[in-house]
Design a protein around this motif. Sequence first.
Motif, PDB file in Angstrom:
ATOM      1  N   GLY A 101       0.809  -1.212   0.000  1.00 27.68           N
ATOM      2  CA  GLY A 101       0.000   0.000   0.000  1.00 27.68           C
ATOM      3  C   GLY A 101       0.840   1.259   0.000  1.00 27.68           C
ATOM      4  O   GLY A 101       0.545   2.234  -0.692  1.00 27.68           O
TER       5      GLY A 101
ATOM      6  N   ILE B 218      -5.462   1.660  -2.211  1.00 27.59           N
ATOM      7  CA  ILE B 218      -5.806   0.374  -1.597  1.00 27.59           C
ATOM      8  C   ILE B 218      -7.309   0.232  -1.481  1.00 27.59           C
ATOM      9  O   ILE B 218      -7.998   1.171  -1.058  1.00 27.59           O
ATOM     10  CB  ILE B 218      -5.203   0.251  -0.170  1.00 27.59           C
ATOM     11  CG1 ILE B 218      -3.699   0.520  -0.186  1.00 27.59           C
ATOM     12  CG2 ILE B 218      -5.515  -1.112   0.424  1.00 27.59           C
ATOM     13  CD1 ILE B 218      -3.305   1.909   0.287  1.00 27.59           C
TER      14      ILE B 218
ATOM     15  N   LYS C 184     -10.012  -2.293   0.486  1.00 29.89           N
ATOM     16  CA  LYS C 184     -10.028  -3.317   1.532  1.00 29.89           C
ATOM     17  C   LYS C 184     -11.459  -3.793   1.790  1.00 29.89           C
ATOM     18  O   LYS C 184     -12.359  -2.991   2.048  1.00 29.89           O
ATOM     19  CB  LYS C 184      -9.443  -2.772   2.833  1.00 29.89           C
ATOM     20  CG  LYS C 184      -9.478  -3.741   4.017  1.00 29.89           C
ATOM     21  CD  LYS C 184      -8.866  -3.107   5.257  1.00 29.89           C
ATOM     22  CE  LYS C 184      -9.042  -3.985   6.492  1.00 29.89           C
ATOM     23  NZ  LYS C 184     -10.471  -4.040   6.922  1.00 29.89           N
TER      24      LYS C 184
ATOM     25  N   GLU D  37      -6.772   4.595   1.320  1.00 29.27           N
ATOM     26  CA  GLU D  37      -7.316   3.246   1.493  1.00 29.27           C
ATOM     27  C   GLU D  37      -8.826   3.368   1.627  1.00 29.27           C
ATOM     28  O   GLU D  37      -9.329   4.152   2.439  1.00 29.27           O
ATOM     29  CB  GLU D  37      -6.716   2.581   2.729  1.00 29.27           C
ATOM     30  CG  GLU D  37      -7.226   1.165   2.984  1.00 29.27           C
ATOM     31  CD  GLU D  37      -8.220   1.103   4.126  1.00 29.27           C
ATOM     32  OE1 GLU D  37      -8.872   0.048   4.273  1.00 29.27           O
ATOM     33  OE2 GLU D  37      -8.359   2.085   4.872  1.00 29.27           O
TER      34      GLU D  37
ATOM     35  N   ALA E  62     -10.980   3.530  -4.935  1.00 28.56           N
ATOM     36  CA  ALA E  62      -9.616   3.016  -5.078  1.00 28.56           C
ATOM     37  C   ALA E  62      -9.179   3.007  -6.541  1.00 28.56           C
ATOM     38  O   ALA E  62      -8.041   3.364  -6.868  1.00 28.56           O
ATOM     39  CB  ALA E  62      -9.521   1.612  -4.482  1.00 28.56           C
TER      40      ALA E  62
END
Length: 533
Positions: free
Chosen positions: A103, A109, A111, A357, A392
Amino acid sequence: LKLQFLYFIVPCCDQKKMLRRFAFANVRASRPGVRWLTSEGKVDAPEMVYISGEEMTRYAMQLVLDKWIQPHVDITKWEFYDLSCKSRDDTQDQVLHDAVAAGKRLGSIFKEPTITPTADQVKEFGLKKAWGSPNGAMRRGWKGITISRDTIHIDGVELGYKRPVFFERHAVGGEYGAGWKAVGKGKLVTTFYPLEGGAEATCVRNDFTIVDQRDLDNDDNVSVVYHNPLDNVEDLAHHFFKRCLQANIVPYVVTKKTVFKWQESFWAKMKAVFDEHYHEDYKKAGLLDGCGGQLQHLISDAATMQIIRWQDGGFGMAAHNYDGDMLTDEVAQVHRSPGFITSNLIGKNDDGTLIKEFEASHGTVADLWKAHLRGEETSFNPLGMLEAIVGAMNHAAELKGGQTEEEMKHFTDNLRKAVHASFRLGDGTRDMVGPMGLTTERFVDAVAGRLKRYLAGNFAEVEPADTEVTKPTRKADPHYDVDSEAVKAMFSEYDLNGDGTIDVEEFEQMVVKLGVAPRLHAPKPHRNEPGQV
């Protein structure tokens, strides 16, 4: 000549068609319909990190990858890391360290929700230990500045707030990193020793500051120590004020500095950045008209009430770590549920570029996963994860720049439109449209079909005759948990004359008692937006 690339089809020796890249002069300007794709006709997605989790969200995201993304996007440059409990256990958590390093290297990123196992789950999953939440390692590794949690909106559907609400939660410090010990009677002294000669130097014992000392006269005490790092508050301020200005919403800084004097520094740093860099732009935009012409501070107690009162939206708040955590849970409840707000960690790389992220605000949805394992139908709403994966992909493309960014934006805009249209036109999941809503799998298929048409330029839809904004009932949510008898009792309390209705006078008494009545002498908000408290 300025050279750009154009794809077109030429025959090849095996009679199949292939795409070959040729250079032409400024074709993008003269051919606005030209799209920049791989040889398979897909958007070429730049590098980013994909972190997978488990349970229902893992299952749903695999459907999304298979049917929404991979038919149109080449994701071979993505790096995948499995943060399921079993993977972390099998690798002694090396996979988490690898994901954090990736990352930091790639800067974007996505998630999926993950499980932080309880003692019971350690036994259930056969784990060696109860692995901790990965969030701390990520915030440290990516030099976390803030967690942006914003309301998600669907055109034509009213979920809660009518306009966007932005929230910045300081990503470091506070109770989450606290050290503590259970102690008895005695003296408690908190001492600070400065570092001499850099981070590797040892503490110099003759140069110290006593932060606090007190006598403990109870036999049973818990002593707690934590601190709030402030070096990155200026970065948080720039991120927050830029976003609010761009979205035309009113910013507020939230602390409890009237009581907790140590929170004054957070407010002072935020205000200094605002006054120097943003005040004039906000003033020109008219966003301070209802705020006395200045950036406003909100006491956290007041913020809890304004989050309920200001249901037109159009405001942003920035707060310390713990206050931000609590207040954004309240925002989520006003805006239907945590599934309808974002959760984006913003960090900073060594070169000054932002690490972002993106994840959903909800968990792994264990109840639907258990139903799925039993062979029952499920109807999971992936809207929060859609916003995360789109965020992202867009950020990765922004870091890459050039035509990649334009092409990715074209795809993600159409993906978002396809999902939103599905909800608006009645093809949504059951939490939105009731028992007749689509199953998890059918919803994914419905969006996939719409997306394919949209990418081909076919946006024709059969619009409902009723053009009113849809306000889906919260009773459709499978997690709806309201005691109807208690509601009736509350109603009777405010139905003062017992006629089975509540008139305006009775309603006024109700909102006064609940603490949400509009104030007569409050400054007039800008364009019906929040004003000074």
